[in-house]
Motif scaffolding. Structure first.
Motif, PDB file in Angstrom:
ATOM      1  N   ARG A  20       0.774  -1.218  -0.050  1.00  0.00           N
ATOM      2  CA  ARG A  20      -0.010   0.101   0.078  1.00  0.00           C
ATOM      3  C   ARG A  20       0.770   1.325  -0.069  1.00  0.00           C
ATOM      4  NH1 ARG A  20      -2.012  -0.517   4.442  1.00  0.00           N
ATOM      5  NH2 ARG A  20      -3.812  -1.730   3.882  1.00  0.00           N
ATOM      6  N   HIS A  21       1.846   1.255   0.902  1.00  0.00           N
ATOM      7  CA  HIS A  21       2.740   2.540   0.909  1.00  0.00           C
ATOM      8  C   HIS A  21       3.405   3.000  -0.747  1.00  0.00           C
ATOM      9  CE1 HIS A  21       5.442  -0.743   0.542  1.00  0.00           C
ATOM     10  NE2 HIS A  21       6.574   0.047   0.457  1.00  0.00           N
TER      11      HIS A  21
ATOM     12  N   THR B 260       0.678   5.086  -2.067  1.00  0.00           N
ATOM     13  CA  THR B 260       0.337   6.218  -1.403  1.00  0.00           C
ATOM     14  C   THR B 260       1.593   7.507  -1.785  1.00  0.00           C
ATOM     15  OG1 THR B 260      -0.273   5.231   0.729  1.00  0.00           O
ATOM     16  CG2 THR B 260       0.319   7.450   0.825  1.00  0.00           C
TER      17      THR B 260
ATOM     18  N   SER C 119      -4.527   3.183  -1.057  1.00  0.00           N
ATOM     19  CA  SER C 119      -4.216   4.285  -0.078  1.00  0.00           C
ATOM     20  C   SER C 119      -5.720   4.908   0.248  1.00  0.00           C
ATOM     21  CB  SER C 119      -3.511   5.419  -0.956  1.00  0.00           C
ATOM     22  OG  SER C 119      -3.532   6.708  -0.068  1.00  0.00           O
TER      23      SER C 119
ATOM     24  N   ALA D 176      -7.863  11.485   1.058  1.00  0.00           N
ATOM     25  CA  ALA D 176      -6.410  10.998   0.894  1.00  0.00           C
ATOM     26  C   ALA D 176      -5.496  11.714   1.889  1.00  0.00           C
ATOM     27  CB  ALA D 176      -6.004  11.148  -0.447  1.00  0.00           C
TER      28      ALA D 176
ATOM     29  N   GLY E 266      -8.671   1.945   0.003  1.00  0.00           N
ATOM     30  CA  GLY E 266      -7.969   1.688   0.982  1.00  0.00           C
ATOM     31  C   GLY E 266      -8.576   0.841   2.062  1.00  0.00           C
TER      32      GLY E 266
END
Length: 432
Positions: free
Chosen positions: A2-3, A6, A202, A355, A385
């Motif tokens: 996920r990072h 982002t 994200s 976000a 997310g």
């Protein structure tokens, strides 16, 4: 992963003028009246009522071993939940756990994928520490939160007698952290779905693209020699140092439409007093542009081979993975115009999910999740997310517990919206 999404969202934001970031209108299937439907109201209330138990389950799964390729305990748990909810669950040869909630017929097949693996060795302490609304533990955000969201969605569907025309397929995937291997395997060995939803993106943003990811190991070889006999002899150490230096001098545009290269590992040699027989470095190369990705990959190999020849050592190239790129934002204009993307954006808005940064993009043409294999296959695919989390792949990882509730509602409402078909809610001015 996920990072990665982002970070890429932030890069896209920095690279594009604000006026160009948010097109005025895309086709959507979201109808706010859905929230007034009795069964949906009941589902939202049930998710809220049962949320403490959902968090407890989230913690329970987080504390289970789940290193990529060793996810059996988590897979067995998810399988038991599927079966307890009345679904027939199967486990394929790579460990993916699949359960199908049958539809009445005539609607789109919706696949919900959440990966159950984490990057941490199974012996890593994973005891969850709760401080107020924050959960601290390795893997708590990436991606254990979304596994809990998926299971809560299924339970709520069953409890509220949710119906759909198309099948809803729940998949707990394995080896996502090793290169999306479980998801890719599943899509290669099962009928093509109509929609793919991956709760591993994200928070507050929707990723509809696929960052191409190439992992390659370059191994320099030589006969080796004792230190006392090494003077003037070829050594892979000098070749490796020269190759790395030259690769970092390569010039190419940056993300989001360019590329990024990282040499993440350098290994070799066994003792102080010998020329190593083998020495290697690894390259992690990423781009959303398939042409640029392949071109850079060839260039990196060519430069490395030239250095090996120059220093008179051998070279062995080992390809770990080649996850293809979905395309640049311009190339993915058709994917952005699919109602799935804007529907997720609109539900995020309806639930108050953002976000976080002012002006941050609500939809991004990139991603590094299980949605990627769907994007490259031209299946309408998004990553959404699963929770507000930080520190992915770090021992200090944490997640905001309460953020999983709106994330679960998002997953449920997306499924409910497309349960009977893919429609566009008028008026919708389609932006090509």
């Amino acid at each position: 992963m996920r990072h990665l999404t982002t970070a890429l969202s932030a890069l896209v934001l920095a690279a594009a003028p604000l006026a160009a970031q948010q097109p005025t209108q895309y086709p959507t299937s979201w109808d706010p009246k859905l929230l007034e439907r009795p069964d949906v109201k009941s589902a939202m209330a049930m998710l809220e009522k049962n949320f403490p138990q959902q968090v407890d389950e989230w913690v329970k799964i987080t504390e289970m071993p789940g290193k990529s390729g060793q996810e059996q305990a988590r897979g067995a748990y998810v399988k038991s939940v599927f079966e307890k909810e009345g679904l027939k669950a199967t486990v394929d040869s790579i460990g993916n756990v699949t359960a199908v909630r049958k539809g009445t017929g005539g609607g789109p097949t919706i696949v919900i994928m959440a990966h159950i693996d984490v990057v941490f060795p199974n012996e890593t302490p994973k005891k969850v520490r709760r401080v107020g609304d924050t959960l601290y533990a390795p893997g708590v955000g990436d991606n254990t939160a979304s596994v809990g969201n998926m299971l809560a969605t299924l339970r709520t569907m069953n409890a509220t007698r949710f119906t759909s025309k198309g099948d809803i397929i729940f998949v707990a995937t394995t080896q996502e952290e090793l290169g999306l291997k479980g998801a890719d395997y599943w899509l290669r060995n099962n009928p093509r779905p109509d929609l793919l939803v991956v709760p591993d993106g994200s928070y507050g943003s929707v990723a509809y693209g696929a960052l191409g990811i190439y992992w390659t190991k370059y191994v320099f070889t030589s006969p080796g020699a004792h230190t006392l006999a090494s003077r003037g002899r070829p050594t892979p150490v000098r070749a490796l140092a020269a190759a790395i230096d030259r690769l970092y001098q390569l010039q190419f545009p940056a993300l989001p439409d360019g590329a990024v290269m990282n040499i993440g590992q350098v290994h070799g040699g066994n003792i102080f007093n010998a020329v190593p027989q083998e020495l290697y470095f690894t390259v992690d190369l990423r781009s959303s542009d398939p042409v640029l990705l392949d071109s850079l990959d060839r260039t990196i190999t060519r430069v490395t081979q030239q250095v090996a020849d120059e220093y008179k050592v051998g070279l062995r190239v080992e390809i770990d993975q080649k996850n293809q790129a979905g395309g640049t934002e311009k190339q993915l204009a058709g994917a952005r115009a699919h109602p799935l993307v804007q529907t997720a954006v609109d539900i995020n808005r309806a639930l108050g999910m953002t976000a976080g940064m002012p002006g941050a993009m609500e939809a991004v043409a990139t991603g590094a999740t299980d949605a990627n294999p769907g994007v490259v296959r031209k299946i309408p695919s998004i990553a959404i997310g699963g929770s507000k989390a930080n520190g992915a792949h770090q021992l200090a990882e944490y997640a905001i517990a309460s953020s999983a509730l709106p994330s679960t509602k998002l997953l449920y409402l997306l499924t409910a919206t497309f349960a009977d078909g893919i429609k566009v809610v008028p008026p919708a001015k389609i932006v090509p």
